[in-house]
Design a protein around this motif. Structure first.
Motif, short mmCIF file in Angstrom:
data_model
loop_
_atom_site.label_atom_id
_atom_site.label_comp_id
_atom_site.label_asym_id
_atom_site.label_seq_id
_atom_site.Cartn_x
_atom_site.Cartn_y
_atom_site.Cartn_z
N ARG A 1 38.31 48.95 34.78
CA ARG A 1 37.89 50.17 34.07
C ARG A 1 39.04 51.13 33.84
O ARG A 1 38.90 52.11 33.11
CB ARG A 1 36.82 50.91 34.89
CG ARG A 1 35.45 50.28 34.90
CD ARG A 1 34.50 51.11 35.75
NE ARG A 1 34.39 52.46 35.23
CZ ARG A 1 35.02 53.52 35.73
NH1 ARG A 1 35.82 53.40 36.75
NH2 ARG A 1 34.86 54.70 35.21
N SER B 1 31.53 56.32 35.34
CA SER B 1 32.54 56.32 34.28
C SER B 1 33.57 57.42 34.51
O SER B 1 33.22 58.60 34.59
CB SER B 1 31.87 56.51 32.91
OG SER B 1 32.83 56.55 31.89
N GLY B 2 34.82 57.02 34.66
CA GLY B 2 35.91 57.99 34.73
C GLY B 2 36.16 58.60 36.09
O GLY B 2 37.09 59.39 36.25
N GLY C 1 40.35 53.03 36.27
CA GLY C 1 40.04 54.21 37.07
C GLY C 1 41.03 54.44 38.20
O GLY C 1 41.84 53.57 38.54
N THR C 2 40.96 55.63 38.79
CA THR C 2 41.87 56.03 39.87
C THR C 2 41.32 55.57 41.23
O THR C 2 40.12 55.68 41.50
CB THR C 2 42.05 57.56 39.88
OG1 THR C 2 42.60 57.96 38.62
CG2 THR C 2 42.99 58.00 41.00
N SER D 1 34.05 60.38 43.16
CA SER D 1 32.74 60.15 42.54
C SER D 1 32.04 58.92 43.10
O SER D 1 30.82 58.84 43.12
CB SER D 1 32.88 60.00 41.02
OG SER D 1 33.67 58.86 40.71
N GLN E 1 37.19 48.67 39.39
CA GLN E 1 37.87 49.93 39.05
C GLN E 1 39.18 49.66 38.31
O GLN E 1 39.55 50.42 37.41
CB GLN E 1 38.11 50.74 40.34
CG GLN E 1 38.73 52.11 40.13
CD GLN E 1 37.74 53.16 39.65
OE1 GLN E 1 36.70 52.84 39.06
NE2 GLN E 1 38.05 54.43 39.89
N THR F 1 46.72 53.92 29.02
CA THR F 1 46.70 55.20 29.76
C THR F 1 47.77 55.17 30.84
O THR F 1 47.48 55.41 32.02
CB THR F 1 45.31 55.45 30.39
OG1 THR F 1 44.95 54.31 31.19
CG2 THR F 1 44.25 55.68 29.32
N LYS G 1 48.22 58.01 33.47
CA LYS G 1 47.09 58.38 34.32
C LYS G 1 47.33 57.91 35.76
O LYS G 1 47.84 56.81 35.97
CB LYS G 1 45.81 57.73 33.78
CG LYS G 1 44.56 58.02 34.60
CD LYS G 1 43.34 57.33 34.01
CE LYS G 1 42.10 57.54 34.86
NZ LYS G 1 40.90 56.92 34.27
#
Length: 519
Positions: A228, A203-204, A230-231, A253, A225, A18, A21
């Motif tokens: 995973r 998640s996400g 993630g941002t 989140s 993170q 990704t 992203k």
């Protein structure tokens, strides 16, 4: 180099899978996984060009930022060892940690430049200073962005497994701070095991870094993170308005806070003005949370589930987790949860034999997340890791379902008139009084009782409460011998950079000159 897990694994994977992203968001800077991977490889190249060799220590003294995240990845990429510095230490304390760890390179941001001259004069091994702030680079330092621009990307050194990943200095509760040595496997075991619980992160969702990034609690959730893909969103430090602004602007989140931060956030007058409906998980830890505060937080952040993590730097740092569903049970809410998937926990007596369920003893932890040892302190390492278990120094018990109830630091236990009083229990009772914003309970010298229970209280704005009123309130909640015999009203409690109340500071004025000390 040993084969095993490595801290940069998640970045490699995400850059390929990704790459476009967003990985980091800091002020007006947004960078993708692919961009971050390139910058990390170039920064690692810069470290190599400065003479850094495998295993060398590189320190960071900075507020939170995207560059802190890049540092945590570029140092292992270069085959070196991270040394994140406590941002609340004095220059003398920082210099001690730099000398003790033989740190050769220091990254420093604008906030801490006033300390630089003193650090240079007191840390003889410090060869290179890299300025990673947004202001002008001072004389004698190298510019962070210039180094990235001037150097070509280099291959990942893939330092891994039992190789040392970082030295993390503890708060120094007695004497000089100790450098906790954590390997790549230690940190990865804790992060992967925590994720395996199924409720460690959403998640996400974007994760907000508001707790200090030098602290292992934030590093643990940062690494999870990264794994995973993630941002990460960064604010320089915890301020309720910064957290609320970021939560609304970036639809955060996940949020990691310590209880003192939770209190400041949920009691902030501007909270209703912000949209916090994206919040799904608030993780807390670092110190116990009162039932009253938890109830208030759940009411004011209704979309968020709560997760408690109990642990310490020496276990990378997660030992137990209290799941969101467990917060619905008033009894379990007082616990630290059950052993995390990667962790084994038991309670032992003075002879290190396991105690029956319900009996208070020392909490000890075993697993792949337990530290390699204390830097340069073989005797203290052997004492802490005797029998293959990390001796936490925390007193607690296990119930029949395997939930860990942390009742106190062993050294914070108050012995009054021959009775053991655990300060957490008294603090939880006091905190339920509507006039009490926060409190800390300590033992102070007493001619009659040996020690007496003493409460240091911060009152809520505009509130008043007499000593007798607070005593009467506690009577319905805890045994008479546990009720504070004396009170002290203060404007604020002293806290560490991790948000823990510094009880040794509260005790100091009472025990100085005494023939013994509990501090």
């Amino acid at each position: 180099m040993t084969a095993g897990m490595y801290l940069t694994q998640g970045l490699h994977r995400a850059a390929r899978a990704t790459g476009d992203k967003p990985m980091t968001v800091c002020a007006d800077r947004v960078r993708t996984f692919r961009e971050v991977a390139d910058r990390v490889a170039r920064l690692a190249g810069a470290f190599g060009s400065l003479g850094i060799r495998e295993g060398d220590r590189i320190a960071m003294l900075s507020l939170n930022s995207d560059r802190y995240s890049e540092y945590l990845l570029a140092v292992p990429w270069a085959g070196a060892v991270v040394n994140p510095i406590n941002i609340r230490w004095s220059a003398a304390e920082i210099a001690y940690s730099l000398r003790d760890s033989d740190t050769r390179v220091l990254l420093i941001d604008d906030t801490f430049l006033p300390l630089l001259a003193e650090l240079r004069s007191n840390a003889s091994d410090l060869d290179v200073v890299i300025h990673c702030g947004d202001g002008p680079t001072p004389a004698g330092a190298l510019g962070y962005e210039e180094l990235i621009e001037a150097n070509k990307p280099v291959p990942d050194a893939h330092r891994s497994g039992s190789d040392l990943a970082g030295i993390f200095y503890t708060g120094g509760t007695s004497g000089h701070p100790k450098g906790v040595m954590l390997t790549h496997d230690n940190l990865m075991t804790s992060a992967l095991g925590s994720l395996a619980s199924g409720f460690f992160l959403t998640s996400g969702g974007p994760l907000l870094h508001a707790a200090p990034m030098f602290h292992l609690a934030d590093l643990a959730i940062w690494l999870a993170q990264v794994l995973r893909g993630g941002t990460h969103v960064f604010v320089p430090a915890f301020r309720p308005d910064w957290v609320l602004q970021a939560a609304q602007a970036h639809q955060i989140s996940d949020l990691l806070l310590v209880p003192t931060m939770v209190q400041m956030l949920v009691d902030h007058p501007s909270l209703p003005d912000y949209d916090t409906s994206s919040l799904r998980m608030v993780m807390y830890g670092g110190s116990p949370i009162s039932a009253a505060l938890l109830e208030r937080a759940a009411q004011r952040l209704p979309t968020a589930a709560f997760v408690q993590a109990y642990g310490m730097t020496e276990v990378s740092p997660v030992a137990t987790l209290l799941a969101p569903k467990d917060h619905d049970d008033p009894t379990l809410r007082r616990s630290g949860g059950q052993a995390a998937p990667h962790s084994e926990v038991r309670i032992v007596g003075d002879d290190d034999a396991e105690l029956p369920r319900g009996e208070v003893g020392e909490i000890v932890v075993r697993g792949g997340h337990v530290m390699a040892g204390y830097w340069g302190k073989p005797e203290e390492t052997a004492a802490a890791l005797r029998g293959g278990w990390m001796h936490t120094g925390d007193a607690g018990y296990l119930d029949d379902r395997g939930y860990v109830f942390v009742v106190d630091r062993l050294k914070d236990m108050i012995v009054s008139g021959g009775e053991n009083v655990y300060s957490v229990e008294v603090e939880n009772a006091l905190a339920r009084h509507p006039a009490v914003a926060s409190c800390a309970v300590i033992g102070v010298p007493d001619e009659r009782w040996g020690e007496r229970v003493h409460a240091v209280v911060v009152l809520a704005a505009g509130q008043h409460a007499a000593d007798d009123e607070l005593r009467e309130f506690c009577k319905s909640l805890i045994g008479t011998y546990k009720i504070p015999r004396s009170f002290e009203i203060v404007d604020e409690l002293p806290t560490s950079a991790a948000g823990k109340v510094l009880k040794r500071d509260l005790r100091a004025k009472y025990w100085t000159g005494s023939d013994r000390s509990v501090g």
